[in-house]
Design an enzyme around this catalytic site. Sequence first.
Site, PDB file in Angstrom:
ATOM      1  N   SER A  65       0.827  -1.211   0.000  1.00  0.00           N
ATOM      2  CA  SER A  65       0.000   0.000   0.000  1.00  0.00           C
ATOM      3  C   SER A  65       0.867   1.270   0.000  1.00  0.00           C
ATOM      4  CB  SER A  65      -0.879   0.004   1.251  1.00  0.00           C
ATOM      5  OG  SER A  65      -1.460   1.271   1.445  1.00  0.00           O
TER       6      SER A  65
ATOM      7  N   GLN B  24       0.966  -0.443  -4.734  1.00  0.00           N
ATOM      8  CA  GLN B  24      -0.356   0.164  -4.913  1.00  0.00           C
ATOM      9  C   GLN B  24      -0.225   1.671  -4.769  1.00  0.00           C
ATOM     10  OE1 GLN B  24      -2.284   1.342  -1.836  1.00  0.00           O
ATOM     11  NE2 GLN B  24      -3.549   2.467  -3.320  1.00  0.00           N
TER      12      GLN B  24
ATOM     13  N   TYR C 186      -1.810   5.401  -4.383  1.00  0.00           N
ATOM     14  CA  TYR C 186      -2.842   6.427  -4.190  1.00  0.00           C
ATOM     15  C   TYR C 186      -2.246   7.665  -4.832  1.00  0.00           C
ATOM     16  CZ  TYR C 186      -5.679   3.879  -0.747  1.00  0.00           C
ATOM     17  OH  TYR C 186      -6.494   2.988  -0.119  1.00  0.00           O
TER      18      TYR C 186
ATOM     19  N   THR D 197      -5.225   2.593  -7.300  1.00  0.00           N
ATOM     20  CA  THR D 197      -6.549   2.429  -6.676  1.00  0.00           C
ATOM     21  C   THR D 197      -7.386   3.674  -6.941  1.00  0.00           C
ATOM     22  OG1 THR D 197      -5.653   1.007  -4.961  1.00  0.00           O
ATOM     23  CG2 THR D 197      -7.750   2.062  -4.485  1.00  0.00           C
TER      24      THR D 197
ATOM     25  N   ARG E 186     -15.281   8.863   2.022  1.00  0.00           N
ATOM     26  CA  ARG E 186     -16.014   7.719   2.582  1.00  0.00           C
ATOM     27  C   ARG E 186     -16.432   7.978   4.022  1.00  0.00           C
ATOM     28  NH1 ARG E 186     -11.296   3.159   3.508  1.00  0.00           N
ATOM     29  NH2 ARG E 186      -9.770   4.501   4.492  1.00  0.00           N
TER      30      ARG E 186
ATOM     31  N   LYS F 258      -7.204  -0.641  -9.881  1.00  0.00           N
ATOM     32  CA  LYS F 258      -7.936  -1.305  -8.779  1.00  0.00           C
ATOM     33  C   LYS F 258      -9.163  -0.468  -8.417  1.00  0.00           C
ATOM     34  CE  LYS F 258      -7.121  -3.157  -4.107  1.00  0.00           C
ATOM     35  NZ  LYS F 258      -7.777  -2.397  -3.056  1.00  0.00           N
TER      36      LYS F 258
ATOM     37  N   ARG G 191     -15.081  -0.767   1.835  1.00  0.00           N
ATOM     38  CA  ARG G 191     -14.635   0.395   2.618  1.00  0.00           C
ATOM     39  C   ARG G 191     -14.757   1.695   1.851  1.00  0.00           C
ATOM     40  NH1 ARG G 191     -11.274  -1.342   6.693  1.00  0.00           N
ATOM     41  NH2 ARG G 191      -9.814   0.400   6.674  1.00  0.00           N
TER      42      ARG G 191
ATOM     43  N   ASP H 172      -9.656 -10.494  -8.494  1.00  0.00           N
ATOM     44  CA  ASP H 172     -10.789 -10.275  -7.585  1.00  0.00           C
ATOM     45  C   ASP H 172     -10.236 -10.276  -6.165  1.00  0.00           C
ATOM     46  OD1 ASP H 172     -13.371 -10.113  -6.552  1.00  0.00           O
ATOM     47  OD2 ASP H 172     -13.763 -12.253  -6.747  1.00  0.00           O
ATOM     48  N   GLY H 173     -11.104 -10.059  -5.150  1.00  0.00           N
ATOM     49  CA  GLY H 173     -10.624 -10.086  -3.766  1.00  0.00           C
ATOM     50  C   GLY H 173     -11.738 -10.391  -2.791  1.00  0.00           C
ATOM     51  N   GLY H 174     -11.372 -10.516  -1.502  1.00  0.00           N
ATOM     52  CA  GLY H 174     -12.392 -10.622  -0.457  1.00  0.00           C
ATOM     53  C   GLY H 174     -12.790 -12.036  -0.078  1.00  0.00           C
TER      54      GLY H 174
HETATM   55  C1  FMN Z   1      -7.604  -2.204   6.974  1.00  0.00           C
HETATM   56  C2  FMN Z   1      -7.613  -2.133   5.492  1.00  0.00           C
HETATM   57  C3  FMN Z   1      -6.798  -1.217   4.844  1.00  0.00           C
HETATM   58  C4  FMN Z   1      -6.775  -1.173   3.443  1.00  0.00           C
HETATM   59  N1  FMN Z   1      -5.915  -0.316   2.830  1.00  0.00           N
HETATM   60  C5  FMN Z   1      -5.872  -0.286   1.482  1.00  0.00           C
HETATM   61  C6  FMN Z   1      -4.940   0.551   0.819  1.00  0.00           C
HETATM   62  O1  FMN Z   1      -4.125   1.228   1.439  1.00  0.00           O
HETATM   63  N2  FMN Z   1      -4.969   0.573  -0.532  1.00  0.00           N
HETATM   64  C7  FMN Z   1      -5.848  -0.188  -1.275  1.00  0.00           C
HETATM   65  O2  FMN Z   1      -5.849  -0.136  -2.511  1.00  0.00           O
HETATM   66  N3  FMN Z   1      -6.731  -1.007  -0.665  1.00  0.00           N
HETATM   67  C8  FMN Z   1      -6.751  -1.091   0.681  1.00  0.00           C
HETATM   68  N4  FMN Z   1      -7.616  -1.940   1.300  1.00  0.00           N
HETATM   69  C9  FMN Z   1      -8.483  -2.824   0.478  1.00  0.00           C
HETATM   70  C10 FMN Z   1      -7.772  -4.154   0.168  1.00  0.00           C
HETATM   71  O3  FMN Z   1      -6.682  -3.971  -0.694  1.00  0.00           O
HETATM   72  C11 FMN Z   1      -8.715  -5.195  -0.473  1.00  0.00           C
HETATM   73  O4  FMN Z   1      -9.276  -4.671  -1.639  1.00  0.00           O
HETATM   74  C12 FMN Z   1      -9.819  -5.648   0.469  1.00  0.00           C
HETATM   75  O5  FMN Z   1      -9.380  -5.613   1.797  1.00  0.00           O
HETATM   76  C13 FMN Z   1     -10.287  -7.055   0.138  1.00  0.00           C
HETATM   77  O6  FMN Z   1     -11.345  -7.430   0.980  1.00  0.00           O
HETATM   78  P1  FMN Z   1     -11.174  -8.255   2.349  1.00  0.00           P
HETATM   79  O7  FMN Z   1     -10.482  -7.379   3.320  1.00  0.00           O
HETATM   80  O8  FMN Z   1     -12.570  -8.503   2.761  1.00  0.00           O
HETATM   81  O9  FMN Z   1     -10.382  -9.493   2.035  1.00  0.00           O
HETATM   82  C14 FMN Z   1      -7.632  -2.023   2.691  1.00  0.00           C
HETATM   83  C15 FMN Z   1      -8.438  -2.951   3.343  1.00  0.00           C
HETATM   84  C16 FMN Z   1      -8.429  -3.010   4.738  1.00  0.00           C
HETATM   85  C17 FMN Z   1      -9.293  -4.049   5.404  1.00  0.00           C
END
Ligand code: FMN
Length: 394
Positions: free
Chosen positions: A147, A168, A170, A196, A203, A268, A295, A322-324
Amino acid sequence: MNASSQRVRYRREFLRFLAASPLLAYGLQEAWAQESAAALAKDVLNVMDFEALAKGTLPPAHWGYMASGVDDDLTLKANVAAYKNVQLRPRRLVDVSKIDTSVELFGQRFASPIFVCPVGGLRMFHTDGELAAARAAKAKNALQVLSTMTSIGVEEVMAARGGGLWYQLYIPPAWDDTEKLVRRVEAAGCPVLVWTIDLLGGRNTETATRFQRTDTRQCASCHATATGGRRNSAMFTGLSSTRFNPSNATWAWVHRLKKLTAMKIVIKGIETAEDAKLAREHGADGILVSNHGGRAAETLRPTLDIVPEVVDAVNNQIPVLDGGVRRGADAFKALASGARAVGIGRPYTWGLSAFGQEGVERVLDILNAELTMTMRQCGTPTLAQITKAHVRRA
Ligand SMILES: Cc1cc2nc3c(=O)[nH]c(=O)nc-3n(C[C@H](O)[C@H](O)[C@H](O)COP(=O)(O)O)c2cc1C
């Protein structure tokens, strides 16, 4: 009670905790003191057990930051639920004595399609932060995306990962700052830049705020402000501002990034076929379907539902990620829907919070073992053999 019988007691309680997860009454910190992280992590049964362990070990504000979605957390819940609404269509009597989960992305070969998503400020969860995640990714030959909000500089994390780290981005409001950041990432040897684009509108992380209010610690002793505002992060050195994600960014900026660097560009935060087409037209080399783990915006569609239309929109010509996921079977469903690789955010952060590097390794091991078993059960010895015919959407 002598030290050895105390150790036996802690271990028994820990194992009972795992069997009865998520019970949080148990004193986790005491168990940590008695047992090695590797030994405890090895006994964890599934990824969700790590969630309970992380909650038990983190201060409320840090837990809330990680657990938070936006508004009522509906997008976050929908992401996870979507995987449960798709069923498998297994094929029988295929030789599955050898399973190959390896995947190639932009010339790099990884042991598994399950990768470590960018999560900001990992030192919030464990003192070794991004270095622990990088060492785990190296040990498991997993893709890691770092990140922009990393608590440790890209150079150090790259060394811990042993090369091949993706970054990644920003985007800063000033293009000069973007150039500086991109040059630094290039110099560190990152082959891929993941921009991203899903946080350009701001948000509302209510769950995070609620947990923060229950935290009695003084945030200002570590943070820039009394409510946990960030200090200059490891990647902000030399930049004119610490602000990111300007709301005037447009598709033309993808062109600009492409002209600026030879790194591959992955976008992303794509959530529609229309934007997938635009991303490709503007030169994106790959797409990460993402709603930022729920988020960014509320009542978005779950990523699993979006992947098929995005893959179609780009004619399967560039990799779609994909993710999650929470289970190996979830990863299988994403792959069957057309994703080339599948990211995890919270799951490895739970593992990191509980046990550092060993926790992240165990999370990757559990998910990979579950994916391998699903591939065996479905008669798909390689990733290329997983197709949309292996799933049924409700
Ligand atoms: C605590 C936290 C911080 C995150 N920080 C970033 C970030 O800095 N940059 C980014 O592109 N995505 C960020 N994400 C999103 C993740 O890269 C990813 O898309 C997402 O967490 C996937 O879902 P999951 O947490 O349910 O597995 C963050 C997610 C979480 C939970």
